[in-house]
Design a protein around this motif. Structure first.
Motif, short mmCIF file in Angstrom:
data_model
loop_
_atom_site.label_atom_id
_atom_site.label_comp_id
_atom_site.label_asym_id
_atom_site.label_seq_id
_atom_site.Cartn_x
_atom_site.Cartn_y
_atom_site.Cartn_z
N ASN A 30 0.84 -1.19 0.00
CA ASN A 30 0.00 0.00 0.00
C ASN A 30 0.88 1.25 0.00
OD1 ASN A 30 -1.98 1.91 0.31
ND2 ASN A 30 -2.67 1.24 2.33
N VAL A 31 0.70 2.10 -1.00
CA VAL A 31 1.51 3.33 -1.09
C VAL A 31 0.80 4.53 -0.50
CG1 VAL A 31 2.73 2.49 -3.12
CG2 VAL A 31 0.66 3.85 -3.41
N LEU A 32 -0.44 4.33 -0.05
CA LEU A 32 -1.21 5.44 0.52
C LEU A 32 -0.88 5.59 2.00
CD1 LEU A 32 -4.67 4.79 -1.20
CD2 LEU A 32 -2.84 6.35 -1.91
N ASN A 33 0.36 5.97 2.26
CA ASN A 33 0.81 6.20 3.62
C ASN A 33 1.69 7.45 3.64
OD1 ASN A 33 3.56 5.31 2.90
ND2 ASN A 33 2.62 3.28 2.79
N SER A 34 2.24 7.75 4.78
CA SER A 34 3.04 8.98 4.92
C SER A 34 4.52 8.69 5.14
CB SER A 34 2.49 9.82 6.09
OG SER A 34 1.12 10.10 5.93
N LEU A 35 4.98 7.52 4.71
CA LEU A 35 6.35 7.12 4.98
C LEU A 35 7.38 8.08 4.40
CD1 LEU A 35 6.46 3.23 4.67
CD2 LEU A 35 7.31 4.61 6.56
N LYS A 36 8.25 8.57 5.29
CA LYS A 36 9.36 9.43 4.90
C LYS A 36 10.71 8.75 5.12
CE LYS A 36 6.94 13.77 5.94
NZ LYS A 36 6.98 15.02 6.76
N GLU A 37 10.71 7.78 6.02
CA GLU A 37 11.97 7.11 6.35
C GLU A 37 11.78 5.60 6.41
OE1 GLU A 37 14.85 6.69 10.26
OE2 GLU A 37 14.16 8.70 9.69
N VAL A 38 12.66 4.88 5.73
CA VAL A 38 12.70 3.41 5.78
C VAL A 38 14.11 3.01 6.20
CG1 VAL A 38 12.48 1.25 4.52
CG2 VAL A 38 10.89 3.12 4.06
N ASN A 39 14.18 2.26 7.28
CA ASN A 39 15.47 1.81 7.81
C ASN A 39 15.49 0.29 7.83
OD1 ASN A 39 17.66 1.06 9.49
ND2 ASN A 39 17.56 3.01 10.59
N LEU A 40 16.34 -0.28 6.99
CA LEU A 40 16.47 -1.74 6.90
C LEU A 40 17.91 -2.16 7.21
CD1 LEU A 40 14.35 -2.35 3.66
CD2 LEU A 40 13.62 -2.61 6.03
N GLU A 41 18.49 -1.55 8.20
CA GLU A 41 19.88 -1.84 8.55
C GLU A 41 20.03 -3.25 9.13
OE1 GLU A 41 21.05 1.27 11.19
OE2 GLU A 41 21.29 2.76 9.59
N TRP A 42 21.21 -3.80 8.91
CA TRP A 42 21.56 -5.12 9.42
C TRP A 42 20.58 -6.21 8.94
CZ3 TRP A 42 26.07 -6.14 11.90
CH2 TRP A 42 26.80 -5.04 12.40
N ASN A 43 20.46 -6.28 7.63
CA ASN A 43 19.63 -7.32 7.02
C ASN A 43 20.43 -8.01 5.92
OD1 ASN A 43 16.75 -7.50 8.14
ND2 ASN A 43 17.05 -5.28 7.98
N SER A 44 19.73 -8.67 5.00
CA SER A 44 20.41 -9.49 3.98
C SER A 44 19.95 -9.15 2.57
CB SER A 44 20.16 -10.98 4.26
OG SER A 44 20.56 -11.32 5.55
N LEU A 45 19.68 -7.90 2.31
CA LEU A 45 19.23 -7.50 0.98
C LEU A 45 20.33 -7.76 -0.05
CD1 LEU A 45 17.44 -4.12 1.77
CD2 LEU A 45 16.35 -6.28 1.15
N PRO A 46 20.04 -8.54 -1.11
CA PRO A 46 21.07 -8.84 -2.12
C PRO A 46 21.22 -7.73 -3.15
CG PRO A 46 19.07 -10.02 -2.65
CD PRO A 46 18.80 -9.30 -1.35
N GLU A 47 20.23 -6.86 -3.25
CA GLU A 47 20.29 -5.77 -4.22
C GLU A 47 19.53 -4.56 -3.68
OE1 GLU A 47 16.48 -7.28 -6.93
OE2 GLU A 47 18.51 -7.44 -7.71
N PHE A 48 19.73 -3.44 -4.33
CA PHE A 48 19.09 -2.21 -3.88
C PHE A 48 17.57 -2.36 -3.98
CE2 PHE A 48 17.71 2.22 -4.25
CZ PHE A 48 18.41 2.80 -3.20
N PRO A 49 16.82 -1.94 -2.95
CA PRO A 49 15.35 -2.14 -2.94
C PRO A 49 14.61 -1.13 -3.81
CG PRO A 49 16.03 -1.01 -0.93
CD PRO A 49 17.30 -1.34 -1.68
N TYR A 50 14.67 -1.35 -5.12
CA TYR A 50 14.00 -0.44 -6.06
C TYR A 50 12.49 -0.46 -5.88
CZ TYR A 50 18.48 -0.10 -8.48
OH TYR A 50 19.80 0.14 -8.78
N GLU A 51 11.96 -1.49 -5.23
CA GLU A 51 10.51 -1.56 -5.00
C GLU A 51 10.01 -0.38 -4.18
OE1 GLU A 51 12.19 -5.65 -5.53
OE2 GLU A 51 12.67 -3.91 -4.31
N LEU A 52 10.89 0.24 -3.42
CA LEU A 52 10.47 1.35 -2.55
C LEU A 52 10.31 2.67 -3.30
CD1 LEU A 52 12.71 0.58 0.57
CD2 LEU A 52 10.32 -0.02 0.21
N ASN A 53 10.57 2.65 -4.60
CA ASN A 53 10.44 3.91 -5.35
C ASN A 53 8.98 4.34 -5.51
OD1 ASN A 53 9.43 2.14 -7.27
ND2 ASN A 53 11.02 2.53 -8.79
N LYS A 54 8.05 3.48 -5.09
CA LYS A 54 6.63 3.84 -5.17
C LYS A 54 6.20 4.75 -4.03
CE LYS A 54 5.63 -0.68 -7.25
NZ LYS A 54 4.90 -1.95 -7.09
#
Length: 451
Positions: free
Chosen positions: A127-151
């Motif tokens: 759901n993109v109908l929110n007010s998110l300004k900051e996403v913090n995913l530190e200390w995880n295992s992402l293999p690539e840049f999270p382009y999905e968050l561009n929405k």
């Protein structure tokens, strides 16, 4: 005595105040009951204690923080409760793996922190109908840049410290970003950096071999770090940045160059340890580095003179080397073979039908020619009639009378043969006519000799 009474009343007053505070804080709000139900706790368990949740005057959650101990019995977040006034959500859960899209359904959520949860997958249909300004995913295992968050239309801060992100990062779809941290990964480059960027950390990425050229054009940049990378030099235009406050270049022994004053700015925090810096201009950082030789005026002027008015054109960084696909894949080869076979089939059919048409035309010519060679057919019928009537001819004499009478019969038989030929014309008869033209010709020749 009066003194003791006064002390007694003071104790009573303190007890009343503490009792009132306990009663007020022991009240369980609706948000707290909903959370307790999800966490499988007693419904009257206190939530608004400042550790787990921060609440407003009505007991509504404004911030919520849940760790492994709180989530020990939770394995599925599909039914995670929605809090209408929640602005900050912090989650730490071992082996969560996939970032739950349910978190994005909180309408007023501005800050989402999911740490040490082994996150490797970002959902694309959240759901993109929110007010998110900051996403913090530190200390995880992402293999690539999270382009999905561009929405996320309001995303400004993206913290991805200590993941497994590999390759180049393209920020062309993140126009509103002001802070990016991709330190401690396997990043090799970053480009299409938005002009609004104020914070950029690329530390501990061995694939970073230069300060990204676009950095020199970031007039709002305040914090920048490339410590423990493979950077070898500092571009002269780098010192044209006017708002830089924090600079981290440490742990780059291969880094050569000079550190001079930044334009209209003094760096409040500098990290220059363990580098190959040749000299340092006094006053560049708030804390001077006496371990480095001070640059001379000539050395400073050489850098200033080499600065350009405009930043050089930005080339897209080289992509990381992946195993290359063969020039012609198996699928392409199969397609080429099938196409070639199909083309050959079409070509073969064209040749076949063309030859068949030519044979039909030749057959028509044979039939036409046979009608003009009646004397040949007459000769054959003549011989047949002689045999049927037991007529014996010698080589030295010919009965003219019988020949004439037989010629009449021959003509009748010829007409009957032609009619039969026209009625029963087939490819086999045409071939027989063609093959037998030699024999009648010989007979015809003999008769001409006798005549």
């Amino acid at each position: 005595m009066n003194k003791h009474k006064m002390n007694f009343f003071k104790y009573i007053l303190v007890i009343d105040i503490l009792s009132f505070w306990t009663v007020v804080n022991s009240q369980v709000s609706e948000d707290c009951k909903i959370l307790n139900s999800f966490l499988k706790r007693t419904l009257n368990s206190v939530c608004c204690n400042g550790e787990m949740a921060k609440c407003d005057g009505n007991g509504n959650f404004s911030a919520l923080s849940l760790g492994n101990s709180d989530l020990s019995e939770i394995n599925n977040f599909d039914s995670f409760p929605i809090f209408e006034n929640l602005k900050e959500l912090t989650i730490g859960k071992d082996n969560l793996n996939v970032l739950p899209k349910r978190f994005f359904d909180n309408p007023l959520l501005e800050k989402l922190v999911v740490y040490e949860s082994n996150i490797s997958v970002i959902p694309s249909n959240y759901n993109v109908l929110n007010s998110l300004k900051e996403v913090n995913l530190e200390w995880n295992s992402l293999p690539e840049f999270p382009y999905e968050l561009n929405k996320l239309p309001n995303l400004e801060h993206l913290y991805l410290y200590h993941n497994n992100i590999y390759g180049n990062i393209d920020l062309s779809d993140f126009k509103s970003l002001t802070q990016v941290d991709v330190a401690y990964s396997r990043v090799t480059g970053i480009y299409n950096i938005p002009k609004t960027l104020e914070v950029l950390y690329l530390d501990s990425n061995s694939g970073i071999k230069e300060i990204p050229p676009e950095v020199m054009g970031l007039s709002r940049l305040q914090e920048f770090g490339v410590s423990n990378t493979s950077v070898t030099e500092i571009p002269s235009n780098f010192f044209k940045l006017t708002n830089l406050n924090i600079l981290k270049l440490s742990d780059n022994p291969q880094l050569k160059g000079r550190i001079i004053n930044f334009k209209n700015s003094q760096i409040s925090t500098c990290k220059l340890e363990n580098t190959g810096i040749e000299c340092y201009q006094e006053g560049t950082c708030v804390s001077n580095y006496n371990s480095y030789r001070y640059c001379t005026s000539k050395e400073v002027n050489e850098i200033l003179d080499s600065q350009t008015d405009d930043n050089p054109p930005i080339d897209k960084p080289e992509e990381p080397v992946y195993p290359k696909e063969p020039k012609f894949s198996i699928a392409k080869i199969i397609i080429i073979i099938i196409s070639s076979l199909f083309a050959l089939l079409i070509f073969g059919l064209l040749i076949y039908y063309r030859r068949k048409n030519n044979n039909n035309e030749k057959g028509s010519k044979v039939i036409t020619n046979s009608s003009s060679n009646d004397d040949v057919i007459v000769e054959r019928n003549y011989n047949n009639n002689n045999n049927n009537n037991n007529i014996n001819l010698s080589e030295n004499e010919i009965d003219i009378t019988n020949l004439n009478s037989n010629s009449i019969a021959t003509n009748n038989n010829t007409n009957n043969g032609i009619e039969n030929l026209n009625l029963n014309r087939s490819n086999d008869e045409l071939n027989n006519i063609t093959n037998n033209t030699v024999a009648p010709t010989i007979i015809h020749t003999k008769i001409n000799i006798f005549f």
